[in-house]
Motif scaffolding. Sequence first.
Motif, mmCIF file in Angstrom:
data_model
loop_
_atom_site.group_PDB
_atom_site.id
_atom_site.type_symbol
_atom_site.label_atom_id
_atom_site.label_comp_id
_atom_site.label_asym_id
_atom_site.label_seq_id
_atom_site.Cartn_x
_atom_site.Cartn_y
_atom_site.Cartn_z
ATOM 1 N N UNK A 253 26.685 -2.184 52.358
ATOM 2 C CA UNK A 253 25.385 -2.354 51.696
ATOM 3 C C UNK A 253 25.469 -2.163 50.184
ATOM 4 N N UNK A 254 26.568 -1.561 49.694
ATOM 5 C CA UNK A 254 26.643 -1.246 48.276
ATOM 6 C C UNK A 254 25.707 -0.123 47.909
ATOM 7 N N UNK A 255 25.838 0.994 48.590
ATOM 8 C CA UNK A 255 24.934 2.138 48.405
ATOM 9 C C UNK A 255 25.757 3.417 48.370
ATOM 10 N N UNK A 256 25.393 4.323 47.480
ATOM 11 C CA UNK A 256 26.008 5.645 47.434
ATOM 12 C C UNK A 256 25.072 6.623 48.140
ATOM 13 N N UNK A 257 25.569 7.242 49.217
ATOM 14 C CA UNK A 257 24.738 8.136 50.023
ATOM 15 C C UNK A 257 24.657 9.538 49.434
ATOM 16 N N UNK A 258 25.677 9.932 48.676
ATOM 17 C CA UNK A 258 25.659 11.228 48.005
ATOM 18 C C UNK A 258 26.813 11.293 47.012
ATOM 19 N N UNK A 259 26.624 12.108 45.965
ATOM 20 C CA UNK A 259 27.650 12.354 44.965
ATOM 21 C C UNK A 259 27.531 13.798 44.504
ATOM 22 N N UNK A 260 28.633 14.349 44.037
ATOM 23 C CA UNK A 260 28.640 15.731 43.564
ATOM 24 C C UNK A 260 29.779 15.878 42.555
ATOM 25 N N UNK A 261 29.619 16.795 41.611
ATOM 26 C CA UNK A 261 30.669 17.053 40.634
ATOM 27 C C UNK A 261 30.886 18.541 40.477
ATOM 28 N N UNK A 262 32.096 18.897 40.070
ATOM 29 C CA UNK A 262 32.494 20.295 39.852
ATOM 30 C C UNK A 262 33.175 20.373 38.499
ATOM 31 N N UNK A 263 32.554 21.015 37.503
ATOM 32 C CA UNK A 263 33.164 21.068 36.174
ATOM 33 C C UNK A 263 34.415 21.927 36.148
ATOM 34 N N UNK A 264 35.117 21.845 35.047
ATOM 35 C CA UNK A 264 36.374 22.560 34.889
ATOM 36 C C UNK A 264 36.201 24.051 35.153
ATOM 37 N N UNK A 265 37.097 24.614 35.977
ATOM 38 C CA UNK A 265 37.051 26.052 36.251
ATOM 39 C C UNK A 265 38.450 26.608 36.375
ATOM 40 N N UNK A 266 39.438 25.893 35.853
ATOM 41 C CA UNK A 266 40.820 26.344 35.863
ATOM 42 C C UNK A 266 41.282 26.448 34.420
ATOM 43 N N UNK A 267 41.790 27.602 34.034
ATOM 44 C CA UNK A 267 42.199 27.834 32.648
ATOM 45 C C UNK A 267 43.478 27.066 32.342
#
Length: 270
Positions: A253-267
């Motif tokens: 269908x060309x649809x995104x059902x969900x997305x998520x991001x996690x910013x940098x957390x490793x030194x």
Amino acid sequence: MPRSVALPLLLLAALARAAGVHAAPPAACERSSPPHTVALVELYTSEGCSSCPPADRWLSGLAARYGADRIVPLSLHVDYWDYIGWQDPYAQRQFGERQRELGRFATSPTIYTPEVFVGMRELRNWRDPVTFDRRLQEINRQPAGAEIRLAMRSVGARSIEATASFSRADGATGRSGLQGVLVLYEDRLSSSVQRGENRGALLQHDRVVRFWSPPLPLRQGRTAQPLRQTLPLAADWNPARLGLAAFVQDVRSGEVLQAVSLPACIASQH
């Protein structure tokens, strides 16, 4: 206890507590998606394209403007402009291939830069804040069709383990053609362009995709499926600027059902 002894001991205890605070990780390296749908925004761009720098700056401001619970912006550099004199150091051939795949859901199959897709659908008038806000609201109002959990950790001096766990929401348990994708991106990149249309320019980039996993076909039902990658970090990648993203797409269908991001957390590790 004599006062002359007690004061140094108290000072040492305070220093030890302070050292413990500074030694703790800045944040837990994991994140789960919210119950509503987060919008996936894909910018197809190139350092060889003179009209792309304004789009790059626009994308750089999206995360701060809307927040991680509303938007996951990604910058995908294509290589089909390299022939005009400047080889984009962030370009990958697979991004041009994905852009062509998304073209079948677009108004026109012609690909170009800068081109923006929101939820796998082309948004030609992305420069207009009203149009862009309306599209985000349409997506954010939808209950999520999938649940995603992201995590990352160091597994050596120059490697990280990235994991995404995908599961379908109740309303999507019977759908076919769903795939999970894991992405590693980097922020605060810059290039001094020596040739081509942007010759002499210092270009700044955020959310530049460094790794894009092969899609993981999702089984029907609600059982979670993990996608785990151990990624060696190239010499010019800064661990402190790396982040993860993941999404579930319906390739039919060309649809995104969900997305998520996690910013940098490793030194950074040297």
